[in-house]
Design a protein around this motif. Structure first.
Motif, PDB file in Angstrom:
ATOM      1  N   ASN A 345     -11.892   2.624 -14.766  1.00 13.63           N
ATOM      2  CA  ASN A 345     -10.990   1.547 -15.210  1.00 13.63           C
ATOM      3  C   ASN A 345     -11.602   0.180 -14.905  1.00 13.63           C
ATOM      4  O   ASN A 345     -10.911  -0.750 -14.471  1.00 13.63           O
ATOM      5  CB  ASN A 345      -9.624   1.666 -14.537  1.00 13.63           C
ATOM      6  CG  ASN A 345      -8.850   2.894 -15.006  1.00 13.63           C
ATOM      7  OD1 ASN A 345      -8.903   3.247 -16.186  1.00 13.63           O
ATOM      8  ND2 ASN A 345      -8.157   3.542 -14.091  1.00 13.63           N
ATOM      9  N   GLY A 346     -12.911   0.111 -15.113  1.00 13.59           N
ATOM     10  CA  GLY A 346     -13.630  -1.118 -14.840  1.00 13.59           C
ATOM     11  C   GLY A 346     -14.253  -1.710 -16.089  1.00 13.59           C
ATOM     12  O   GLY A 346     -13.884  -1.358 -17.214  1.00 13.59           O
ATOM     13  N   VAL A 347     -15.195  -2.628 -15.892  1.00 11.05           N
ATOM     14  CA  VAL A 347     -15.860  -3.313 -17.001  1.00 11.05           C
ATOM     15  C   VAL A 347     -17.363  -3.254 -16.802  1.00 11.05           C
ATOM     16  O   VAL A 347     -17.854  -2.937 -15.702  1.00 11.05           O
ATOM     17  CB  VAL A 347     -15.410  -4.787 -17.113  1.00 11.05           C
ATOM     18  CG1 VAL A 347     -13.908  -4.881 -17.351  1.00 11.05           C
ATOM     19  CG2 VAL A 347     -15.796  -5.565 -15.859  1.00 11.05           C
ATOM     20  N   VAL A 348     -18.091  -3.574 -17.855  1.00  6.14           N
ATOM     21  CA  VAL A 348     -19.553  -3.580 -17.808  1.00  6.14           C
ATOM     22  C   VAL A 348     -20.055  -5.010 -17.695  1.00  6.14           C
ATOM     23  O   VAL A 348     -19.614  -5.899 -18.429  1.00  6.14           O
ATOM     24  CB  VAL A 348     -20.145  -2.914 -19.069  1.00  6.14           C
ATOM     25  CG1 VAL A 348     -21.666  -3.062 -19.089  1.00  6.14           C
ATOM     26  CG2 VAL A 348     -19.765  -1.442 -19.110  1.00  6.14           C
ATOM     27  N   GLY A 349     -20.960  -5.224 -16.742  1.00 11.54           N
ATOM     28  CA  GLY A 349     -21.601  -6.521 -16.586  1.00 11.54           C
ATOM     29  C   GLY A 349     -23.090  -6.409 -16.848  1.00 11.54           C
ATOM     30  O   GLY A 349     -23.588  -5.348 -17.237  1.00 11.54           O
ATOM     31  N   ALA A 350     -23.801  -7.510 -16.635  1.00 14.70           N
ATOM     32  CA  ALA A 350     -25.242  -7.510 -16.896  1.00 14.70           C
ATOM     33  C   ALA A 350     -25.934  -8.566 -16.064  1.00 14.70           C
ATOM     34  O   ALA A 350     -25.319  -9.534 -15.613  1.00 14.70           O
ATOM     35  CB  ALA A 350     -25.509  -7.760 -18.383  1.00 14.70           C
TER      36      ALA A 350
END
Length: 443
Positions: A345-350
């Motif tokens: 239930n998270g997000v993708v960063g970079a």
């Protein structure tokens, strides 16, 4: 007739750099020297011309790292020993008019202020984060913590500020302040500073905060340190402001020791969000100051909301972040990170390198030139760990790093490190988490 014994003059010595102590703070010693006997080398360290030094101690006093000492020749040391053996009273240092003027100026300024940034009556979370840090600084200084609230129909924010530690709230509430405009808010802040003289002012390093802080510092003639990652107080009441410098390759601690107020901006999520205290109260100090509308050059004709904002990901507020770097090899491989993030239930960063390559948008970038994040779990996949990236995520509660290079800098800040091929590790993690969740539902 008795002869008068000539008075022995106390040697003043010469300044000398102590090996390994200089922190390259920005040539403060050089600027303080009245006879220009200090120059800086390529490493940012002082080089003292002993022949020109007059032993005034100004460079010693201004050095934040105590990296400069006074050196005495054997002959001078012998005189000092003779004076000490004879019980000679130490000579009072020559009164420094500049130092006396600075001390008098600084004595007039007391208190820590936090500017409460708001839009349509809703405060930016960074304001509450800064109140938490401001409370710590105020305690060390032995002064009160105040909030500054400017806007229209924004008095409720004063009461909310009390819940996060403010003891006072300076309120300017008028239609003039309904929308942020640099000039009107600048005049309001400078009016309050002139009236109440705060020692420290903190603002969020947001679009509004950066714009207003720079204008205020210029107007009142003081220093401003932007994008701070650490704040503390030294034994001389100076605000120690730590931030990345030289492209993020070092962390510099900056102090404004001659001017007041001391001003800093801090990015969202850098400081810990304090726990609100329901029922906390404080004093609201209302001020009716306004600038005539016809004297404010900028006019707000229309406010256009970002129509695409609902499709953008707020990595700054995410509790679980899975980030990819150059080791992802291409944009098509970020799909596996999306799967892992979905299970959490998270997000993708970079990292910046991935964003610069066009693999993800800038709104996903974590680091010095991107977003500062403080999630519960941060998983770094194929990210080497350059300091520019570390300053944006090193305060996460738990950091997990996956990298083939066992010597990658990311492992120095990671709580758990996996040395291996991320293309093998990430799918296994995703599968295991999926199995655990399925097992939990059955139970």
């Amino acid at each position: 007739m008795s002869e008068t014994t000539p008075k022995i003059k106390k040697p003043r010595g010469r300044a000398r750099l102590l090996d390994g102590k200089c922190i390259a703070c920005g040539a403060r010693c050089e600027s303080s020297c009245p006879v220009n006997c200090i120059s800086m080398n390529e490493a940012g360290e002082p080089v003292v011309d002993a022949e020109k030094c007059i032993g005034c101690l100004k460079c010693v006093k201004v050095c934040p790292a105590q990296a400069i000492e006074m050196f005495f020749t054997p002959e001078e040391q012998k005189i000092l020993d003779q004076l000490a053996a004879a019980g000679a009273a130490p000579q009072a240092e020559d009164e420094d008019p500049e130092a006396a003027a600075i001390a008098k100026l600084q004595a007039q300024y007391r208190g820590v202020w936090v500017f409460i940034e708001q839009a349509d009556g809703e405060a930016a979370k960074v304001s509450w984060e800064l109140l938490g840090k401001g409370k710590e600084l105020a305690a060390k200084l032995g002064v009160g913590l105040s909030a500054v609230v400017i806007g229209h129909k924004v008095e409720p924010l004063c009461h909310e500020a009390f819940k996060y530690g403010a003891e006072k709230a300076y309120l300017l509430d008028a239609p003039l302040y309904a929308d942020y405009r640099t000039q009107s808010y600048l005049e309001a802040m400078c009016h309050l500073i002139g009236q109440h003289k705060p020692e420290v002012i903190l603002m969020g390093a947001t679009g509004m905060g950066r714009d207003l802080a720079g204008a205020v510092a210029t107007r009142v003639g003081t220093g401003l340190t932007a994008d701070c990652t650490g704040l503390d107080i030294d034994d001389k009441r100076n605000l120690m402001q730590t931030r990345p410098a030289f492209g993020g390759n070092i962390m510099a601690t900056i102090m404004c020791d001659k001017y007041r107020p001391q001003m800093s901006t801090v990015r969202p999520h850098v400081m810990q969000m304090p726990e609100p205290l329901p029922g906390a109260t404080g004093q609201i100090i209302r001020d009716s100051f306004t600038t005539p509308e016809d004297q404010v050059l900028a006019k707000v004709l229309e406010i256009i909301r970002d129509g695409d904002s609902k499709h953008k990901v707020d990595i700054g507020g995410a509790e679980f972040i899975v980030s990819g770097g150059r080791g992802m090899m291409g944009p098509e491989n970020f799909g596996m990170l999306e799967e892992l993030a979905k299970e959490l239930n998270g997000v993708v960063g970079a990292s910046r390198s991935a964003v610069d390559a066009g693999w993800l948008g800038h709104d996903r970038q974590v680091g010095q030139t991107g977003k500062t994040v403080r999630p519960k779990i941060y998983i770094a996949c194929g990210i080497s760990g350059a300091i520019q990236h570390l300053v944006g995520m090193q305060d996460a509660d738990l950091i997990i790093a996956i990298n083939r290079d066992k010597d990658a800098p990311i492992f120095e800040v990671a709580h758990y490190g996996i040395v291996g091929d991320l293309f093998q590790v990430v799918p296994v993690l995703t599968r295991k988490i999926r199995e655990l969740k399925a097992r939990g539902k059955k139970q």
